[in-house]
Design a protein around this motif. Structure first.
Motif, short mmCIF file in Angstrom:
data_model
loop_
_atom_site.label_atom_id
_atom_site.label_comp_id
_atom_site.label_asym_id
_atom_site.label_seq_id
_atom_site.Cartn_x
_atom_site.Cartn_y
_atom_site.Cartn_z
N TRP A 191 0.83 -1.21 0.00
CA TRP A 191 0.00 0.00 0.00
C TRP A 191 0.87 1.26 0.00
CZ3 TRP A 191 -4.05 -1.56 4.30
CH2 TRP A 191 -4.90 -2.54 3.78
N SER A 217 -3.90 3.26 12.13
CA SER A 217 -4.36 4.25 11.16
C SER A 217 -3.22 4.61 10.21
CB SER A 217 -4.86 5.52 11.86
OG SER A 217 -6.00 5.27 12.65
N LEU A 267 -10.05 -1.89 -4.03
CA LEU A 267 -9.30 -1.70 -2.80
C LEU A 267 -10.07 -2.24 -1.60
CD1 LEU A 267 -7.00 -0.52 -1.10
CD2 LEU A 267 -8.20 1.68 -1.17
N ALA A 268 -11.39 -2.07 -1.59
CA ALA A 268 -12.20 -2.54 -0.46
C ALA A 268 -12.03 -4.04 -0.24
CB ALA A 268 -13.67 -2.20 -0.70
N GLU A 296 -9.26 -5.69 -0.66
CA GLU A 296 -8.00 -5.87 0.07
C GLU A 296 -8.20 -5.55 1.55
OE1 GLU A 296 -4.47 -4.20 -1.62
OE2 GLU A 296 -5.19 -4.41 -3.68
N HIS A 297 -8.94 -4.47 1.83
CA HIS A 297 -9.23 -4.12 3.22
C HIS A 297 -10.01 -5.24 3.90
CE1 HIS A 297 -8.69 0.55 3.04
NE2 HIS A 297 -7.72 -0.10 2.41
N CYS A 351 -8.58 -6.84 7.20
CA CYS A 351 -9.25 -6.44 8.44
C CYS A 351 -10.76 -6.42 8.26
CB CYS A 351 -8.73 -5.07 8.88
SG CYS A 351 -9.35 -4.56 10.50
N VAL A 361 -14.33 -3.36 8.03
CA VAL A 361 -15.07 -3.19 6.77
C VAL A 361 -16.54 -3.54 6.94
CG1 VAL A 361 -15.22 -3.94 4.37
CG2 VAL A 361 -12.99 -3.65 5.44
N TYR A 363 -18.90 0.69 2.05
CA TYR A 363 -17.55 0.91 2.55
C TYR A 363 -16.67 1.49 1.45
CZ TYR A 363 -12.95 0.05 4.57
OH TYR A 363 -11.66 0.20 5.04
N LEU A 417 -14.07 5.20 0.68
CA LEU A 417 -12.63 5.21 0.38
C LEU A 417 -12.27 6.23 -0.70
CD1 LEU A 417 -11.88 1.37 0.29
CD2 LEU A 417 -11.41 2.97 2.16
N TRP A 457 -7.05 5.82 6.36
CA TRP A 457 -7.78 4.57 6.58
C TRP A 457 -7.54 4.13 8.02
CZ3 TRP A 457 -4.86 1.98 1.95
CH2 TRP A 457 -5.27 2.57 0.75
N PHE A 473 -8.11 0.93 10.91
CA PHE A 473 -8.35 -0.50 11.06
C PHE A 473 -8.30 -0.87 12.54
CE2 PHE A 473 -6.10 0.24 7.07
CZ PHE A 473 -6.96 -0.34 6.15
#
Length: 279
Positions: free
Chosen positions: A208, A225, A241-242, A244-245, A249, A253, A264, A268, A274, A276
């Motif tokens: 990232w 964060s 990307l969501a 991957e999030h 984690c 999400v 969600y 982004l 971001w 977590f």
């Protein structure tokens, strides 16, 4: 892997940091658990807007990476987090896409086709459900800010209170090769119930860092964060990307059965940070 020099012991005899080209406020060096090596320097007073910008660049020249740590977390400050860097592997030994694909194979079957959670927040899946094929890494958007400048902006916003998810942030300095490696350099265990080797999490953070210009800005006992200098600009980029999030984690999400990946992902688009957390 060559051993990274640790300048922290010099701060024990030189609290001001002048020998390292620094002008530090009052603070102290914190060791790893069970009498381990020094893992961070932490300021005594709460961080304020401008703190990160004032010390970030000079610290980098001294081989130290800035991060805000929550000294008033309900679980205590960093001296209470059981920091154990010797238990982490090296982030560079892991491939971010392989890790995310592994998470996807284990967890994606828990989520229905409309992107809602089936027991979200219950931890890693057992891989027994049929999961759709891993879609691959999200593309890298265009940088819209200097990554280090964006980190300073996000740090300032978190220290201003208001909607900050942290209780009492203080500036810390960590001997690390890059910002993405900070959790591994600390031996942080905030995600241990989801991923036992924090270096694997850092491998994703490195990816990232390269694709989205992230910097690790803040840590608490179980929260992390990052600032984002190249956030997704379109719904398609954000949805990729969501995923991957979600792999890294799912707690952050799909927090409830009513949450969706689509909602969600919309959050982004253009987001400068971001956040977590792990159960």
């Amino acid at each position: 892997m060559a051993t990274l020099p640790n300048p922290l012991p010099r701060l024990t005899s030189d609290p001001s940091g002048r020998s390292l080209g620094l002008q530090l406020p009052p603070g102290r060096v914190i060791d790893a658990q069970d009498g381990g090596a020094a893992v961070l320097w932490c300021a005594q007073k709460a961080a304020a807007p401008g703190t990160w910008a004032a010390l970030g660049a000079p610290a980098g020249r001294a081989g130290l990476v800035p991060v805000l740590v929550d000294a008033q977390d309900p679980q205590g400050g960093p001296e209470s987090w059981g920091l154990a860097p010797e238990e982490a592997s090296y982030p560079g030994d892991h491939d971010a896409e392989e890790i995310l694909e592994e998470y996807w194979a284990e967890d994606a079957g828990e989520y229905s086709g409309n992107g809602t959670a089936d027991g979200a927040g219950d931890g890693r899946g057992d891989g027994t459900e049929d999961a759709p094929e891993w879609p691959g890494l999200a593309p890298a958007p265009t940088l819209v800010a200097d990554p280090d400048a964006r980190a300073a902006e996000v740090a300032d916003s978190l220290t201003q209170g208001g909607s900050s998810p942290y209780e009492g942030l203080r500036l810390a300095l960590v001997p690390a090769r890059r910002s993405a490696d900070v959790p591994a350099a600390l031996g942080w265990s905030g995600a241990v119930n989801y991923e036992e080797d924090v270096a694997r999490l850092c491998a994703v953070l490195r990816s990232w860092e390269e694709r989205f210009g992230i910097r690790v800005v803040a840590l608490s006992y179980d929260r992390l964060s990052v600032s984002v200098a190249a956030p997704p600009a379109t719904p398609e980029e954000a949805e990729a990307l969501a995923l991957e999030h979600l792999g890294l984690c799912p707690y952050a999400v799909l927090r409830t059965d009513e949450d969706t990946l689509e909602v969600y992902a919309k959050g982004l688009i253009g987001a400068p940070a971001w956040h977590f957390w792990w159960d």
